[in-house]
Design an enzyme around this catalytic site. Structure first.
Site, PDB file in Angstrom:
ATOM      1  N   ASP A   1       0.843  -1.203   0.000  1.00  0.00           N
ATOM      2  CA  ASP A   1       0.000   0.000   0.000  1.00  0.00           C
ATOM      3  C   ASP A   1       0.878   1.252   0.000  1.00  0.00           C
ATOM      4  OD1 ASP A   1      -2.529  -1.507   0.375  1.00  0.00           O
ATOM      5  OD2 ASP A   1      -1.584  -2.055   2.251  1.00  0.00           O
TER       6      ASP A   1
ATOM      7  N   HIS B   1      -5.027  -3.184   6.380  1.00  0.00           N
ATOM      8  CA  HIS B   1      -4.774  -3.413   4.951  1.00  0.00           C
ATOM      9  C   HIS B   1      -6.121  -3.737   4.301  1.00  0.00           C
ATOM     10  CE1 HIS B   1      -3.305  -4.946   1.188  1.00  0.00           C
ATOM     11  NE2 HIS B   1      -3.869  -6.103   1.426  1.00  0.00           N
TER      12      HIS B   1
HETATM   13  P1  NAX Z   1      -2.958 -18.066  -4.431  1.00  0.00           P
HETATM   14  O1  NAX Z   1      -4.342 -18.577  -4.269  1.00  0.00           O
HETATM   15  O2  NAX Z   1      -2.331 -18.055  -5.770  1.00  0.00           O
HETATM   16  O3  NAX Z   1      -1.989 -18.904  -3.469  1.00  0.00           O
HETATM   17  C1  NAX Z   1      -2.302 -19.190  -2.151  1.00  0.00           C
HETATM   18  C2  NAX Z   1      -1.661 -20.532  -1.825  1.00  0.00           C
HETATM   19  O4  NAX Z   1      -1.821 -20.756  -0.428  1.00  0.00           O
HETATM   20  C3  NAX Z   1      -2.311 -21.713  -2.542  1.00  0.00           C
HETATM   21  O5  NAX Z   1      -1.314 -22.444  -3.235  1.00  0.00           O
HETATM   22  C4  NAX Z   1      -2.930 -22.524  -1.411  1.00  0.00           C
HETATM   23  O6  NAX Z   1      -2.867 -23.912  -1.667  1.00  0.00           O
HETATM   24  C5  NAX Z   1      -2.041 -22.122  -0.248  1.00  0.00           C
HETATM   25  N1  NAX Z   1      -2.637 -22.332   1.070  1.00  0.00           N
HETATM   26  C6  NAX Z   1      -3.940 -22.175   1.449  1.00  0.00           C
HETATM   27  N2  NAX Z   1      -4.078 -22.514   2.735  1.00  0.00           N
HETATM   28  C7  NAX Z   1      -2.858 -22.859   3.188  1.00  0.00           C
HETATM   29  C8  NAX Z   1      -2.371 -23.325   4.438  1.00  0.00           C
HETATM   30  N3  NAX Z   1      -3.194 -23.519   5.482  1.00  0.00           N
HETATM   31  N4  NAX Z   1      -1.057 -23.598   4.558  1.00  0.00           N
HETATM   32  C9  NAX Z   1      -0.214 -23.446   3.504  1.00  0.00           C
HETATM   33  N5  NAX Z   1      -0.632 -23.027   2.296  1.00  0.00           N
HETATM   34  C10 NAX Z   1      -1.923 -22.738   2.137  1.00  0.00           C
HETATM   35  O7  NAX Z   1      -2.942 -16.612  -3.764  1.00  0.00           O
HETATM   36  P2  NAX Z   1      -1.855 -15.454  -3.912  1.00  0.00           P
HETATM   37  O8  NAX Z   1      -2.180 -14.599  -5.074  1.00  0.00           O
HETATM   38  O9  NAX Z   1      -0.505 -16.063  -3.834  1.00  0.00           O
HETATM   39  O10 NAX Z   1      -2.174 -14.584  -2.597  1.00  0.00           O
HETATM   40  C11 NAX Z   1      -1.868 -15.079  -1.310  1.00  0.00           C
HETATM   41  C12 NAX Z   1      -2.464 -14.190  -0.234  1.00  0.00           C
HETATM   42  O11 NAX Z   1      -1.895 -12.892  -0.280  1.00  0.00           O
HETATM   43  C13 NAX Z   1      -3.985 -13.972  -0.365  1.00  0.00           C
HETATM   44  O12 NAX Z   1      -4.571 -14.119   0.925  1.00  0.00           O
HETATM   45  C14 NAX Z   1      -4.080 -12.534  -0.821  1.00  0.00           C
HETATM   46  O13 NAX Z   1      -5.303 -11.947  -0.463  1.00  0.00           O
HETATM   47  C15 NAX Z   1      -2.903 -11.932  -0.071  1.00  0.00           C
HETATM   48  N6  NAX Z   1      -2.424 -10.621  -0.514  1.00  0.00           N
HETATM   49  C16 NAX Z   1      -2.004  -9.750   0.432  1.00  0.00           C
HETATM   50  C17 NAX Z   1      -1.464  -8.515   0.120  1.00  0.00           C
HETATM   51  C18 NAX Z   1      -0.991  -7.582   1.169  1.00  0.00           C
HETATM   52  O14 NAX Z   1      -0.587  -6.478   0.810  1.00  0.00           O
HETATM   53  N7  NAX Z   1      -1.020  -7.923   2.455  1.00  0.00           N
HETATM   54  C19 NAX Z   1      -1.386  -8.079  -1.307  1.00  0.00           C
HETATM   55  C20 NAX Z   1      -1.450  -9.208  -2.280  1.00  0.00           C
HETATM   56  C21 NAX Z   1      -2.423 -10.285  -1.932  1.00  0.00           C
HETATM   57  O15 NAX Z   1      -3.712  -9.842  -2.244  1.00  0.00           O
END
Ligand code: NAX
Length: 329
Positions: A157, A185
């Site tokens: 952000d 966030h």
């Molecule tokens: P993806 O859906 O591509 O990848 C997430 C991965 O996490 C998947 O491979 C899934 O199998 C795995 N997963 C789910 N539960 C799990 C667990 N209990 N233990 C280990 N792995 C697990 O999402 P992606 O685009 O990589 O985003 C990941 C996260 O980042 C999301 O929650 C998203 O909202 C968050 N973000 C946060 C941001 C921030 O600024 N704080 C910005 C970017 C993003 O939106």
């Protein structure tokens, strides 16, 4: 000695954008060897295993080992740095309470596994959303680990805010400093330009020459653009922010470990600073000194800024209360 880094959700999009930069030394420095632990759920293992094969093919000098697992105890064993990226996304028909509950079921056990297995110097960067409250849950579940070892990512952000200012002021982004994010966030976040400078000059003065009424521009253009940038990326790209999120995760963690020369933003556990209730994970202006985040104190907040921060903090209180009602905290 190598640093052990655990990345949850390593088989996902942000994981893929993170791993190779970490292996190349962008996060901990080009002299630091790294051991990577890729922690996934069973459905995500293939993605993580594929990334591990590619990491091998990268033949990175600094990369000592890569391990893929779906067992949290193994994943966090001896880890010095944990990047908690994997989270449960909001599914169709899911209410906010359902989302918080689903993520409490992830970040609570991960916090406990960190307490049981991680190294005594562990630092945990929480990226998975809702990042602030997930960090709160993980910290509260990690008995014996100081709460200040957990922080949530709001650097993306801040980077978005600095980039927007650079564009409107026609100035290099590196010359824009001190643009902290306050609060959650989420769409309620407050990107604050009050103390910001551009090439050493107050941003507020520079904006007055460009945008007319500055408050109107901040409220009507700047803040919504920054706060809703994630949605804009999805609309244009057809997929959420990935490389920019990985970049911010690397910058956040690098600064935490190596220190900062100026302010940045991070979601950290409040000790009551600026009236933010103790224990909430809220974003503040911070510095990193000797491997610890320190909130920049003593900043003057006018009534408008105070109102914006209070609104975002109220959302964090609400999230915490929802989680408490589930018996998680
Ligand atoms: P993806 O859906 O591509 O990848 C997430 C991965 O996490 C998947 O491979 C899934 O199998 C795995 N997963 C789910 N539960 C799990 C667990 N209990 N233990 C280990 N792995 C697990 O999402 P992606 O685009 O990589 O985003 C990941 C996260 O980042 C999301 O929650 C998203 O909202 C968050 N973000 C946060 C941001 C921030 O600024 N704080 C910005 C970017 C993003 O939106």
């Amino acid at each position: 000695m190598a640093t052990t880094i655990t990345i949850t959700g390593a088989g996902g999009q942000i994981g893929y954008a993170l791993l190779f930069r970490i292996a190349a030394g962008d996060m901990l420095g080009h002299g630091e060897k790294v051991r990577l632990r890729l922690l996934e759920i069973p459905q995500g293992l293939k993605g993580a295993e594929g990334a591990a094969l590619e990491l091998q093919d990268g033949a990175f000098d600094l990369l000592e080992s890569v391990e893929v697992t779906d067992d949290a105890a193994t994943g966090f064993d001896g880890c010095n740095v944990a990047l908690l990226v994997g989270a449960r996304p909001r599914g169709p028909g899911m209410e906010r309470g359902d989302l918080l509950a689903a993520n409490a079921g992830i970040f609570g056990p991960q916090g406990r596994a960190i307490a049981d297995r991680a190294a005594s110097d562990v630092r945990v960067t929480v990226v998975g959303n809702p990042a602030n409250t997930n960090a709160l849950i993980a910290a509260a579940s990690a008995d014996g680990v100081p709460a200040d070892r957990f922080s949530a990512l709001t650097r993306l952000d801040e980077n978005r805010a600095r980039a927007q200012l650079a564009a409107v002021l026609d100035a290099p982004v590196a010359s824009i400093r001190r643009v902290p994010i306050w609060g959650n966030h989420s769409a309620t976040q407050f990107p604050d330009v009050t103390h910001a400078t551009v090439e050493g000059r107050p941003v507020l003065d520079a904006l007055a020459e460009r945008v007319g009424d500055v408050r109107t521009w901040l409220e009507g253009t700047f803040i919504p653009r920054v706060a809703k940038r994630g949605a804009e990326i999805i609309e244009v790209r057809g997929s959420s922010s990935v490389a920019s999120a990985a970049n911010a995760t690397i910058e956040h963690t690098r600064d935490w470990v190596a220190g900062t020369s100026d302010w940045t933003s991070a979601g950290v556990v409040s000790r009551g600073e600026y009236g933010v209730p103790e224990g909430l994970v809220s974003s503040f202006p911070v510095r990193s000194v000797d491997g610890q985040w320190q909130i920049v104190e003593g900043l003057e907040l006018d009534e408008w800024a105070r109102g914006r921060i209070d609104a975002s903090v109220a959302e964090l209180v609400d999230e915490r209360d929802t989680v408490r009602a589930l018996g998680v905290l």
